[in-house]
Design an enzyme around this catalytic site. Structure first.
Site, PDB file in Angstrom:
ATOM      1  N   HIS A  60      30.638-107.258 -42.004  1.00  0.00           N
ATOM      2  CA  HIS A  60      30.816-107.429 -40.559  1.00  0.00           C
ATOM      3  C   HIS A  60      29.465-107.405 -39.847  1.00  0.00           C
ATOM      4  O   HIS A  60      28.587-106.619 -40.183  1.00  0.00           O
ATOM      5  CB  HIS A  60      31.786-106.391 -39.990  1.00  0.00           C
ATOM      6  CG  HIS A  60      31.261-104.992 -39.859  1.00  0.00           C
ATOM      7  ND1 HIS A  60      30.586-104.544 -38.744  1.00  0.00           N
ATOM      8  CD2 HIS A  60      31.350-103.926 -40.680  1.00  0.00           C
ATOM      9  CE1 HIS A  60      30.287-103.268 -38.884  1.00  0.00           C
ATOM     10  NE2 HIS A  60      30.732-102.876 -40.059  1.00  0.00           N
ATOM     11  N   ASP A 163      24.759-100.058 -39.644  1.00  0.00           N
ATOM     12  CA  ASP A 163      26.183-100.358 -39.793  1.00  0.00           C
ATOM     13  C   ASP A 163      26.495-101.549 -38.891  1.00  0.00           C
ATOM     14  O   ASP A 163      26.663-101.376 -37.689  1.00  0.00           O
ATOM     15  CB  ASP A 163      27.006 -99.131 -39.404  1.00  0.00           C
ATOM     16  CG  ASP A 163      28.507 -99.362 -39.453  1.00  0.00           C
ATOM     17  OD1 ASP A 163      28.945-100.363 -40.049  1.00  0.00           O
ATOM     18  OD2 ASP A 163      29.241 -98.547 -38.866  1.00  0.00           O
ATOM     19  N   GLU A 193      34.930-105.997 -36.495  1.00  0.00           N
ATOM     20  CA  GLU A 193      35.353-104.995 -37.475  1.00  0.00           C
ATOM     21  C   GLU A 193      35.463-103.624 -36.830  1.00  0.00           C
ATOM     22  O   GLU A 193      36.382-102.850 -37.125  1.00  0.00           O
ATOM     23  CB  GLU A 193      34.351-104.949 -38.640  1.00  0.00           C
ATOM     24  CG  GLU A 193      34.785-104.076 -39.817  1.00  0.00           C
ATOM     25  CD  GLU A 193      34.320-102.626 -39.721  1.00  0.00           C
ATOM     26  OE1 GLU A 193      34.707-101.824 -40.585  1.00  0.00           O
ATOM     27  OE2 GLU A 193      33.572-102.283 -38.766  1.00  0.00           O
ATOM     28  N   GLU A 194      34.530-103.319 -35.939  1.00  0.00           N
ATOM     29  CA  GLU A 194      34.467-101.986 -35.345  1.00  0.00           C
ATOM     30  C   GLU A 194      35.647-101.680 -34.427  1.00  0.00           C
ATOM     31  O   GLU A 194      35.855-100.532 -34.041  1.00  0.00           O
ATOM     32  CB  GLU A 194      33.154-101.817 -34.566  1.00  0.00           C
ATOM     33  CG  GLU A 194      31.891-101.883 -35.411  1.00  0.00           C
ATOM     34  CD  GLU A 194      31.695-100.671 -36.307  1.00  0.00           C
ATOM     35  OE1 GLU A 194      32.583 -99.788 -36.322  1.00  0.00           O
ATOM     36  OE2 GLU A 194      30.662-100.602 -36.991  1.00  0.00           O
ATOM     37  N   ASP A 216      29.658-102.908 -46.858  1.00  0.00           N
ATOM     38  CA  ASP A 216      29.565-102.107 -45.641  1.00  0.00           C
ATOM     39  C   ASP A 216      28.819-100.817 -45.971  1.00  0.00           C
ATOM     40  O   ASP A 216      28.486-100.557 -47.128  1.00  0.00           O
ATOM     41  CB  ASP A 216      30.972-101.807 -45.112  1.00  0.00           C
ATOM     42  CG  ASP A 216      31.015-101.591 -43.604  1.00  0.00           C
ATOM     43  OD1 ASP A 216      29.978-101.201 -43.024  1.00  0.00           O
ATOM     44  OD2 ASP A 216      32.084-101.794 -43.008  1.00  0.00           O
ATOM     45  N   HIS A 302      26.924 -94.444 -37.035  1.00  0.00           N
ATOM     46  CA  HIS A 302      27.331 -94.604 -35.633  1.00  0.00           C
ATOM     47  C   HIS A 302      26.445 -93.816 -34.673  1.00  0.00           C
ATOM     48  O   HIS A 302      26.897 -93.369 -33.618  1.00  0.00           O
ATOM     49  CB  HIS A 302      28.797 -94.241 -35.435  1.00  0.00           C
ATOM     50  CG  HIS A 302      29.734 -95.332 -35.859  1.00  0.00           C
ATOM     51  ND1 HIS A 302      31.047 -95.403 -35.446  1.00  0.00           N
ATOM     52  CD2 HIS A 302      29.545 -96.413 -36.654  1.00  0.00           C
ATOM     53  CE1 HIS A 302      31.625 -96.473 -35.968  1.00  0.00           C
ATOM     54  NE2 HIS A 302      30.719 -97.097 -36.715  1.00  0.00           N
TER      55      HIS A 302
END
Length: 330
Positions: A60, A163, A193-194, A216, A302
């Site tokens: 992603h 990420d 994706e998130e 990922d 994140h």
């Protein structure tokens, strides 16, 4: 690898606004694939023709972000999250909008207990003196992402958006390293994706792969007092067993493990107790797709300062390349 990763992690691209990062990736791979398409959702799909089974590799390209929901009379911006935004990771972070405007995230000063802070009590300061000035710079619905410099720390790289731009870098370099692709390969750089694995779901439906591997990041258990987890930075790419979205298909897990063993390559087995990846959506497409995940160990996921290992990424490229260059048996 370093310059490619730096370019990727410093390119704006929150969920639903992946046009800039999609252009960067397309320019990197255009000369190495047979065909590039962009579907209705915005997924970038690169096809490298082969005679073997149809394999889908997905990474992603979106990142988490903050969306402006209100501008107060003093020019401060209230916001909501786009993806898994942490209060602790966001306080006093710098963020950048698509137009290059930079702001600082903070919270209401009358809150005495940081545990009581939530996103509704936070704001973005863009230096505006009133609502009219702020509205000349941003609009309701505009999105910002973490704004941090790319840096090296020993064998590691740090920045926001590792990420999953580190996964995108692994997929790009795999495309470039492929000499003889024995399988019919579809490299998909997915959107959204998130916010729910959305791009993977629609692209897998269209491609109808025989097998799929998502690329990922995953968390680690190697920092002080971290949650116990058998994944360390620099100890090799991780082969997923399970996460919140998927239990990896035994055939895919065995394929990845046997290939790594045959190359005498360091690898780790990963069980992630939370979260998910594109493989979760792909595995449930149509009548089902045998799916697995190659994970890049990442500290501080994140946050504005995610950290990955150069050697883990390089070994991930070697592993994916080896898998694609041999005939996959279903």
């Amino acid at each position: 690898m370093k310059e490619l990763l730096k370019k990727l992690v410093t390119t704006y691209g929150p969920s639903g606004n992946e046009d800039k990062i999609r252009t960067v990736i397309a320019d990197e791979i255009r000369d190495y694939v047979d065909k590039i398409t962009v579907d209705v959702m915005g997924n970038l799909i690169a096809h490298k023709k082969g005679n073997g089974p149809r394999i889908m590799l997905a990474a992603h390209m979106d990142q988490i972000g903050l969306m402006v929901t209100y501008i107060d009379e003093n020019g401060f911006l209230r916001f909501s999250s786009v993806g898994g935004v942490s209060v602790v990771n966001t306080i006093h972070s710098k963020v950048i909008f698509k137009n290059g405007l930079v702001g600082v995230v903070s919270y209401e000063n009358e809150i005495s207990d940081i545990k009581k802070v939530n996103l509704n009590k936070m704001y973005i300061d863009i230096g505006a003196s009133n609502r009219e000035e702020a509205e000349s710079m941003v609009a309701i619905g505009d999105m910002a992402v973490y704004y941090t410099p790319f840096a090296e720390a020993g064998n590691n790289f740090t920045c926001g958006a590792m990420d999953n731009r580190s996964g995108c870098a692994v997929l790009i370099e795999t495309i470039k390293h492929l000499k003889n692709c024995a399988n019919d390969a579809y490299f998909v750089f997915t959107v959204q994706e998130e916010v729910g694995l959305r791009g993977a779901r629609t692209s897998a439906f269209a491609i109808e792969p025989d097998i799929a591997i998502a690329v990922d990041v995953t968390g680690t258990g190697d920092t002080p007092k971290s949650m116990p987890m058998a994944v360390k930075l620099g100890s090799g790419p991780a082969i997923k067993v399970k996460d919140g979205s998927v239990i990896v298909h035994p055939k895919v897990k065995t394929l990845m493990v046997d290939t790594a063993k045959g190359m005498n390559m360091p690898y780790q087995m990963e069980i992630l107790e939370y979260g998910g990846t594109d493989s979760g959506a792909i595995s449930l497409s149509r009548e089902g797709v045998p799916s697995g995940v190659l994970s890049i160990p990442c500290r501080y996921v994140h946050s504005a300062s995610e950290m990955v290992s150069k050697s883990d990424m390089e070994n991930g490229i070697k592993l994916l390349t080896a898998i694609l260059e041999k005939q996959i048996e279903l």
